[in-house]
Write a protein that holds these residues in place. Structure first.
Motif, mmCIF file in Angstrom:
data_model
loop_
_atom_site.group_PDB
_atom_site.id
_atom_site.type_symbol
_atom_site.label_atom_id
_atom_site.label_comp_id
_atom_site.label_asym_id
_atom_site.label_seq_id
_atom_site.Cartn_x
_atom_site.Cartn_y
_atom_site.Cartn_z
ATOM 1 N N CYS A 239 0.844 -1.205 0.000
ATOM 2 C CA CYS A 239 0.000 0.000 0.000
ATOM 3 C C CYS A 239 0.874 1.248 0.000
ATOM 4 O O CYS A 239 0.588 2.232 -0.694
ATOM 5 C CB CYS A 239 -0.915 0.009 1.227
ATOM 6 S SG CYS A 239 -2.231 -1.232 1.185
ATOM 7 N N ALA A 240 1.948 1.213 0.786
ATOM 8 C CA ALA A 240 2.853 2.365 0.848
ATOM 9 C C ALA A 240 3.600 2.552 -0.468
ATOM 10 O O ALA A 240 3.685 3.669 -0.997
ATOM 11 C CB ALA A 240 3.838 2.185 1.998
ATOM 12 N N LYS B 8 3.434 4.483 8.339
ATOM 13 C CA LYS B 8 4.540 4.916 7.482
ATOM 14 C C LYS B 8 5.425 3.735 7.114
ATOM 15 O O LYS B 8 5.525 2.759 7.857
ATOM 16 C CB LYS B 8 5.389 5.982 8.180
ATOM 17 C CG LYS B 8 4.653 7.278 8.489
ATOM 18 C CD LYS B 8 5.533 8.238 9.253
ATOM 19 C CE LYS B 8 4.759 9.497 9.634
ATOM 20 N NZ LYS B 8 5.573 10.421 10.467
ATOM 21 N N VAL B 9 6.081 3.857 5.975
ATOM 22 C CA VAL B 9 7.093 2.901 5.534
ATOM 23 C C VAL B 9 8.282 3.701 5.023
ATOM 24 O O VAL B 9 8.105 4.660 4.261
ATOM 25 C CB VAL B 9 6.552 1.969 4.424
ATOM 26 C CG1 VAL B 9 7.685 1.150 3.803
ATOM 27 C CG2 VAL B 9 5.476 1.047 4.975
ATOM 28 N N SER B 10 9.485 3.334 5.442
ATOM 29 C CA SER B 10 10.698 4.020 4.994
ATOM 30 C C SER B 10 11.536 3.092 4.129
ATOM 31 O O SER B 10 11.607 1.884 4.384
ATOM 32 C CB SER B 10 11.529 4.497 6.195
ATOM 33 O OG SER B 10 10.816 5.424 6.977
ATOM 34 N N LEU B 11 12.168 3.663 3.108
ATOM 35 C CA LEU B 11 13.056 2.925 2.209
ATOM 36 C C LEU B 11 14.438 3.546 2.295
ATOM 37 O O LEU B 11 14.571 4.768 2.258
ATOM 38 C CB LEU B 11 12.546 3.003 0.761
ATOM 39 C CG LEU B 11 11.056 2.710 0.543
ATOM 40 C CD1 LEU B 11 10.686 2.993 -0.910
ATOM 41 C CD2 LEU B 11 10.731 1.271 0.889
ATOM 42 N N ARG C 130 16.914 8.296 1.545
ATOM 43 C CA ARG C 130 15.860 7.744 2.395
ATOM 44 C C ARG C 130 14.521 8.292 1.922
ATOM 45 O O ARG C 130 14.371 9.491 1.690
ATOM 46 C CB ARG C 130 16.087 8.111 3.861
ATOM 47 C CG ARG C 130 15.009 7.603 4.815
ATOM 48 C CD ARG C 130 15.451 7.729 6.272
ATOM 49 N NE ARG C 130 15.696 9.113 6.631
ATOM 50 C CZ ARG C 130 14.785 9.928 7.174
ATOM 51 N NH1 ARG C 130 13.545 9.485 7.386
ATOM 52 N NH2 ARG C 130 15.089 11.172 7.489
ATOM 53 N N ILE C 131 13.560 7.400 1.764
ATOM 54 C CA ILE C 131 12.208 7.772 1.343
ATOM 55 C C ILE C 131 11.258 7.439 2.487
ATOM 56 O O ILE C 131 11.267 6.317 2.994
ATOM 57 C CB ILE C 131 11.771 6.993 0.084
ATOM 58 C CG1 ILE C 131 12.790 7.152 -1.046
ATOM 59 C CG2 ILE C 131 10.383 7.422 -0.366
ATOM 60 C CD1 ILE C 131 12.925 8.539 -1.573
ATOM 61 N N LYS C 132 10.452 8.396 2.902
ATOM 62 C CA LYS C 132 9.440 8.146 3.934
ATOM 63 C C LYS C 132 8.061 8.269 3.289
ATOM 64 O O LYS C 132 7.675 9.343 2.823
ATOM 65 C CB LYS C 132 9.569 9.125 5.093
ATOM 66 C CG LYS C 132 8.571 8.849 6.232
ATOM 67 C CD LYS C 132 8.672 9.881 7.339
ATOM 68 C CE LYS C 132 9.935 9.686 8.154
ATOM 69 N NZ LYS C 132 9.970 10.625 9.316
ATOM 70 N N ILE C 133 7.343 7.163 3.270
ATOM 71 C CA ILE C 133 6.020 7.120 2.650
ATOM 72 C C ILE C 133 4.975 7.216 3.754
ATOM 73 O O ILE C 133 4.925 6.380 4.663
ATOM 74 C CB ILE C 133 5.831 5.821 1.850
ATOM 75 C CG1 ILE C 133 6.954 5.682 0.818
ATOM 76 C CG2 ILE C 133 4.473 5.801 1.162
ATOM 77 C CD1 ILE C 133 7.032 4.303 0.195
ATOM 78 N N PHE D 222 11.230 12.928 0.598
ATOM 79 C CA PHE D 222 12.492 12.466 0.025
ATOM 80 C C PHE D 222 13.653 13.114 0.777
ATOM 81 O O PHE D 222 13.659 14.324 1.007
ATOM 82 C CB PHE D 222 12.579 12.838 -1.458
ATOM 83 C CG PHE D 222 11.465 12.277 -2.290
ATOM 84 C CD1 PHE D 222 11.571 11.026 -2.870
ATOM 85 C CD2 PHE D 222 10.283 12.987 -2.484
ATOM 86 C CE1 PHE D 222 10.543 10.499 -3.631
ATOM 87 C CE2 PHE D 222 9.248 12.473 -3.239
ATOM 88 C CZ PHE D 222 9.380 11.217 -3.817
ATOM 89 N N PHE D 223 14.645 12.305 1.146
ATOM 90 C CA PHE D 223 15.814 12.810 1.849
ATOM 91 C C PHE D 223 17.079 12.301 1.150
ATOM 92 O O PHE D 223 17.282 11.085 1.038
ATOM 93 C CB PHE D 223 15.824 12.345 3.307
ATOM 94 C CG PHE D 223 14.583 12.723 4.078
ATOM 95 C CD1 PHE D 223 14.507 13.934 4.747
ATOM 96 C CD2 PHE D 223 13.483 11.876 4.116
ATOM 97 C CE1 PHE D 223 13.358 14.285 5.448
ATOM 98 C CE2 PHE D 223 12.337 12.212 4.814
ATOM 99 C CZ PHE D 223 12.277 13.430 5.483
ATOM 100 N N ASP D 224 17.910 13.219 0.673
ATOM 101 C CA ASP D 224 19.197 12.871 0.070
ATOM 102 C C ASP D 224 20.306 13.229 1.046
ATOM 103 O O ASP D 224 20.257 14.269 1.716
ATOM 104 C CB ASP D 224 19.412 13.632 -1.242
ATOM 105 C CG ASP D 224 18.494 13.124 -2.342
ATOM 106 O OD1 ASP D 224 18.273 11.912 -2.392
ATOM 107 O OD2 ASP D 224 18.000 13.944 -3.139
#
Length: 626
Positions: free
Chosen positions: A553-554, A575-578, A594-597, A606-608
């Motif tokens: 779903c995320a 939440k789901v983080s990648l 890092r991506i936080k959905i 979005f975090f670079d």
């Protein structure tokens, strides 16, 4: 009054703000409701002692036997009024729930107030004007994320505007002349020809198409807005049937319908909204099967360094850029084309004109390629086997290929699902006989596990289809029809099972239970009790189906996970983080993205890492290595 009669009366109402699941009506327009329904509502407010002064908006549910009485005290005086309190009445249970937002910093708010009232309401024209202001600067492109005060104010700020005391929109520059940002209101000459860039590798959308095997030679491609043509030349070198067109660099390029149309980073450089819409629609018209759309993604902190212009910014090179959030571009594409858009990457979405192709794509996404390891030896038979062992040994490669295909599908393959069907039928007599012989040869344990895993894949596919609100398909791939016949009694049974597990995703206790179960099963990853479970992406297909659906779903909001290494499932926050690292093979890899959905907000952060943000090292890598 029963629920059926209630639904019938609600369906007759033509006034008010009409949503798929409810209708909102201002109390000035209650005369448009039938007398039977009005009588019931009067009895409810009298029985529950809800005075008319305590509410001014009526909410009628379409799918539930419920009504709600809502209080928006500033409805007539503020452009986007906040909810003060509500009374929600469940007519099936004869219960009422009062909710107060008086002390909330983030209450629900209203938009498009003209839809709540009749056209002869004295403020109707003003309400329409307020809505038009928001439409002009793109505030309604993603209606799913603007229902609460903080999200709305953040969006207004991102567009380069602020709200005055009455909630009217004004450019930021008009409020603070000392601000470094200056708003441009007059038309300027945009130098679009400067937006094309030189590439030494395929663009991201083209790489995604390649990963999904769309460059296998079976599909023709049109690169609509191909820039300097680097993608086109590279794919031509690989024998792909590709053509390209660009209004600046390839104005004489071929424009004709193709299986796949790539609209790559084109919409974000068009400053005219009508032209942008026309470009998207025209690209869609050229697509026979697939349109892939990509734009630039950026947040407010990045945009603040540029000069606002229309609904985007002016760069230092005098080019225009319309940066989107992930949810904004999805909403824009879906609203403009009236089609589902499937996220496949950061700012990249695929829209399928061929709905069978869409189902195949989504099925393939949830069909995990597993490395099946034989766990049993050939069983000793007390009776004569159906096919002698020496025949299997003689054609071992053929039988092994057939067995692996059966494990991949979790069922006996049809003739067109096994490449060497003619040979196996010639040797064994039929697919059924070949399968029976292999079960006698290897035992049934591995095949039963394959069946269970394949049914999990299908459950995930159907559940994510419901989450994405995809329309029920009247046509479906033949392989899916066979799957349903084998694993379910009917399509409806598959949907009901998927619906049951999908609805349970809102239960944090279930998510925590699934995370604990996954940790025990995999003996890998990092489990933070009551908070989150982090695991390596290679284990995604081994998770319990409930956790796969939660993560699925995320990721429907973000896209493919191919480039990431770790996934973090948050148990309570939705939440789901990648996480992606610079080199996973290093002893201590460094976090670079890092991506936080955020499922509750339907948005993505979005975090670079790099530059002034030092990449954090992964000090506990050993926990993620089997």
């Amino acid at each position: 009054m029963d629920f059926e009669k209630y639904k019938e009366l609600v369906a007759e109402i033509k006034t008010g703000k009409q949503l798929p699941d409810s209708i909102y009506i201002h109390n000035s327009a209650l005369s448009e409701i039938s007398s039977k329904l009005s009588s019931v509502l009067e009895k409810i407010t009298a029985a529950l002692k809800i005075p008319t002064s305590d509410w001014n908006i009526l909410k009628l549910y379409k799918r539930d036997f419920k009504v709600a009485f809502l209080s928006y005290p500033d409805f007539e005086t503020y452009s986007y009024p906040a909810l003060k309190h509500s009374f929600t009445v469940d007519l099936s249970k004869l219960s009422v729930r009062k909710s107060s937002y008086e002390n909330s910093a983030n209450p629900p708010i209203l938009h498009r107030k003209e839809t709540f009232v009749k056209s002869d309401f004295e403020l109707h024209a003003l309400f329409k004007e307020i809505t038009a202001e928001g439409v002009d600067i793109g505030l309604y492109e993603n209606p799913r994320s603007i229902g609460f005060k903080k999200n709305w104010e953040r969006l207004v700020s991102n567009k380069g505007y602020f709200l005055d005391e009455a909630g009217r929109l004004h450019p930021k520059a008009s409020r603070d002349v000392n601000d470094n940002v200056v708003s441009i209101s007059e038309e300027v000459e945009i130098e679009r020809h400067k937006t094309a860039i030189d590439r030494n590798q395929l663009s991201q959308p083209m790489q995604i198409l390649a990963r999904h095997n769309y460059f296998n030679g079976d599909y023709s491609v049109l690169d609509y807005g191909c820039g300097k043509g680097d993608d086109m030349r590279e794919l031509e070198a690989h024998g792909i049937d590709i053509s390209g067109w660009d209004p600046v660099h390839y104005p004489d390029g071929d424009l004709f319908n193709s299986d796949i149309v790539n609209l790559g980073f084109v919409l974000n450089v068009i400053e005219n909204r009508d032209e942008r819409n026309e470009t998207l629609i025209r690209a869609w018209e050229y697509a026979d099967k697939i349109l892939i759309v990509s734009v630039m993604i950026a947040g407010n902190s990045f945009l603040q360094q540029f000069t606002p212009y229309k609904d985007g910014i002016i760069t230092s090179r005098n080019t225009f850029q319309r940066y989107y959030t992930q949810s904004e571009i999805r909403s824009y594409v879906e609203t403009t084309l009236d089609e589902n858009a499937i996220a496949v990457g950061q700012g990249i979405f695929i829209v399928f004109k061929d709905k069978i192709e869409e189902q195949n794509f989504l099925l393939e996404r949830q069909h995990i390629r597993r490395d099946w390891q034989q766990k049993t030896q050939r069983q000793i038979q007390s009776r004569q086997p159906s096919i002698k062992k020496d025949l299997i040994d003689k054609h071992l490669e053929l039988f092994t290929d057939f067995w692996e295909t059966s494990l991949e599908l979790g069922r006996i393959p049809a003739n067109n699902e096994f490449e060497f069907s003619d040979q196996i039928r010639r040797v064994a007599g039929s697919h059924i006989k070949a399968h029976k012989a292999l079960v006698e040869h290897f035992g049934n344990e591995l095949f039963e596990e394959a069946q269970s895993k394949r049914k999990d894949d299908l459950l995930v596919y159907f559940a994510l289809g419901l989450f994405g609100k995809r329309k029920p398909q009247t046509k479906m791939p033949e392989g899916l029809k066979r799957d349903i016949k084998i694993f379910y009694t009917s399509y409806n049974e598959a949907i009901e099972q998927a619906k049951e597990v999908l609805f349970s995703m809102g239960n944090p206790e279930l998510i925590e239970e699934s995370c604990n179960k996954a940790y025990e099963l995999l003996k890998s990853g990092y489990l933070e009790d009551g908070h989150s479970y982090t695991f390596h992406i290679r284990h995604l297909g081994d998770l319990p189906p409930e956790l796969r659906i939660y993560i699925g779903c995320a990721t429907q909001l973000y896209g493919d996970l191919d480039n990431f290494h770790l996934v973090k499932a948050h148990m309570t926050s939705g939440k789901v983080s990648l996480m992606r690292y610079d080199d996973w093979n290093k002893d201590t890899p460094l976090l670079v993205e890092r991506i936080k959905i955020k499922m509750r907000d339907q948005d993505v952060d979005f975090f670079d890492y790099g530059g002034r943000f030092e990449p954090p090292p992964l000090l506990n890598k050993s926990q993620f290595v089997s």
